[in-house]
Motif scaffolding. Structure first.
Motif, short mmCIF file in Angstrom:
data_model
loop_
_atom_site.label_atom_id
_atom_site.label_comp_id
_atom_site.label_asym_id
_atom_site.label_seq_id
_atom_site.Cartn_x
_atom_site.Cartn_y
_atom_site.Cartn_z
N PHE A 59 0.82 -1.21 0.00
CA PHE A 59 0.00 0.00 0.00
C PHE A 59 0.86 1.26 0.00
N ARG A 60 0.28 2.31 -0.59
CA ARG A 60 0.86 3.64 -0.55
C ARG A 60 -0.19 4.59 0.04
N ARG A 61 0.22 5.37 1.03
CA ARG A 61 -0.72 6.25 1.72
C ARG A 61 -0.61 7.68 1.19
N GLU A 62 -1.77 8.32 1.03
CA GLU A 62 -1.86 9.75 0.74
C GLU A 62 -2.99 10.32 1.58
N GLY A 63 -2.63 10.94 2.69
CA GLY A 63 -3.65 11.46 3.60
C GLY A 63 -4.41 10.32 4.25
N THR A 64 -5.71 10.31 4.06
CA THR A 64 -6.54 9.22 4.61
C THR A 64 -6.79 8.13 3.56
N ALA A 65 -6.30 8.30 2.35
CA ALA A 65 -6.50 7.31 1.29
C ALA A 65 -5.30 6.39 1.18
N VAL A 66 -5.57 5.13 0.79
CA VAL A 66 -4.49 4.19 0.50
C VAL A 66 -4.68 3.67 -0.93
N TYR A 67 -3.56 3.40 -1.58
CA TYR A 67 -3.58 2.97 -2.97
C TYR A 67 -2.93 1.60 -3.10
N LEU A 68 -3.56 0.76 -3.92
CA LEU A 68 -3.07 -0.60 -4.14
C LEU A 68 -3.07 -0.88 -5.64
N GLU A 69 -1.94 -1.37 -6.15
CA GLU A 69 -1.88 -1.81 -7.54
C GLU A 69 -2.07 -3.32 -7.57
N HIS A 70 -3.06 -3.77 -8.36
CA HIS A 70 -3.39 -5.20 -8.41
C HIS A 70 -3.38 -5.67 -9.87
N THR A 71 -2.66 -6.76 -10.12
CA THR A 71 -2.53 -7.28 -11.48
C THR A 71 -3.53 -8.41 -11.72
N VAL A 72 -4.22 -8.33 -12.86
CA VAL A 72 -5.14 -9.40 -13.25
C VAL A 72 -4.74 -9.92 -14.62
N SER A 73 -5.25 -11.08 -14.98
CA SER A 73 -4.93 -11.66 -16.28
C SER A 73 -5.80 -11.02 -17.37
N PHE A 74 -5.42 -11.26 -18.61
CA PHE A 74 -6.21 -10.74 -19.73
C PHE A 74 -7.63 -11.29 -19.71
N LEU A 75 -7.77 -12.59 -19.44
CA LEU A 75 -9.10 -13.20 -19.41
C LEU A 75 -9.95 -12.63 -18.28
N GLN A 76 -9.36 -12.38 -17.10
CA GLN A 76 -10.12 -11.80 -15.99
C GLN A 76 -10.61 -10.40 -16.35
N ALA A 77 -9.74 -9.61 -17.00
CA ALA A 77 -10.14 -8.26 -17.38
C ALA A 77 -11.21 -8.29 -18.47
#
Length: 274
Positions: A207-225
């Motif tokens: 996670f990366r925090r900015e103020g009260t928000a947190v950010y998450l980068e999540h990888t999915v497969s081509f078929l899932q997308a």
């Protein structure tokens, strides 16, 4: 008015004895400290005797500083941590008086307990009076003839102590917590100082925090997308199940409400963006 007269006429404008045949070569016997006090608030700003203020009254103890390193989860939900410090506390043998058992301190005969004395000096401008630290008692206002052996007459001893600090949810990196009364002991019956604890937050692997928000980068497969899928997404607390819409494009950002950082000393919680 005095300042304006001084700017225009010098000492002649502020000394009523000037030119009146008074003692001291026409300047008379005025108190230069009174003039500077009228202009600048006394001699304290010139490194003199501190403006004549007594140093013998109750004084708050020294503030101590320490640091704590926390995880993002700990600051997100709050916690309690122990801090080990070295502080000065009242001597058990003399109970903070600095005097040996059965003895008491003597009130300084030179300053009568005030810690400061007034000194007059004859100058080309007349008799100049200033206030300075009493040399007999070194500004303490009292003299200890039989000091306590345990503390050497200081009234305090340095000891190790463990202080439990309550970490409020939502605190951020670089902020600090003040713990009242956990610093060094006060002087002359004054309150103990405070403990200031600086907060350092470790970087998170996800996670990366900015103020009260947190950010998450999540990888999915081509078929899932392309077809959509049910994902299990990590949060600061427990993983949540979330339905990824079909046709999701790379770089799309979704919001998980109330999964971020609480508002410090307030209400509500930020969101998590994926």
């Amino acid at each position: 008015e005095k300042r304006a007269k001084y700017d225009q006429f010098g000492f002649a404008g502020v000394d009523p004895n000037f030119g009146a045949g008074g003692p001291g070569g026409g300047f008379g016997g005025f108190d230069m400290g009174d003039i500077f006090e009228s202009f600048f608030g006394g001699f304290g700003g010139f490194g003199g005797g501190g403006g004549g203020q007594s140093r013998t009254g109750p004084a708050k103890g020294k503030t101590l500083r320490s640091n704590l390193t926390l995880t993002l989860e700990e600051v997100a939900f709050g916690c309690e941590k122990d801090v080990n410090i070295q502080h000065v506390e009242a001597c058990d043998a003399c109970r903070g008086t600095g005097c040996a058992e059965g003895t008491t301190a003597e009130v300084c005969p030179d300053c009568h307990g005030s810690g400061s004395v007034r000194v007059q000096q004859r100058t080309v401008f007349g008799n100049m009076s200033t206030t300075t630290v009493c040399p007999n008692c070194r500004g303490e206002g009292r003299i200890i003839h039989q000091p306590c052996k345990a503390c050497g007459g200081s009234g305090g001893v340095r000891r190790a102590k463990k202080v439990t600090v309550k970490i409020p949810a939502g605190i951020d990196n670089g902020q600090a917590i003040s713990v009242r009364g956990q610093g060094d002991m006060g002087r002359n019956g004054g309150p103990a100082g405070d403990l200031i604890v600086g907060i350092n937050v470790l970087p998170h692997v996800l996670f990366r925090r900015e103020g009260t928000a947190v950010y998450l980068e999540h990888t999915v497969s081509f078929l899932q997308a392309a077809l959509g899928a049910q994902l299990e997404l990590p949060t600061l607390k427990d993983p949540v199940r979330w339905n990824l819409p079909a046709g999701t494009q790379p770089g799309t950002v979704f919001r998980l409400r109330d999964q971020g950082i609480p508002v410090l000393n307030g209400r509500g919680r930020g969101d998590q963006f994926v």
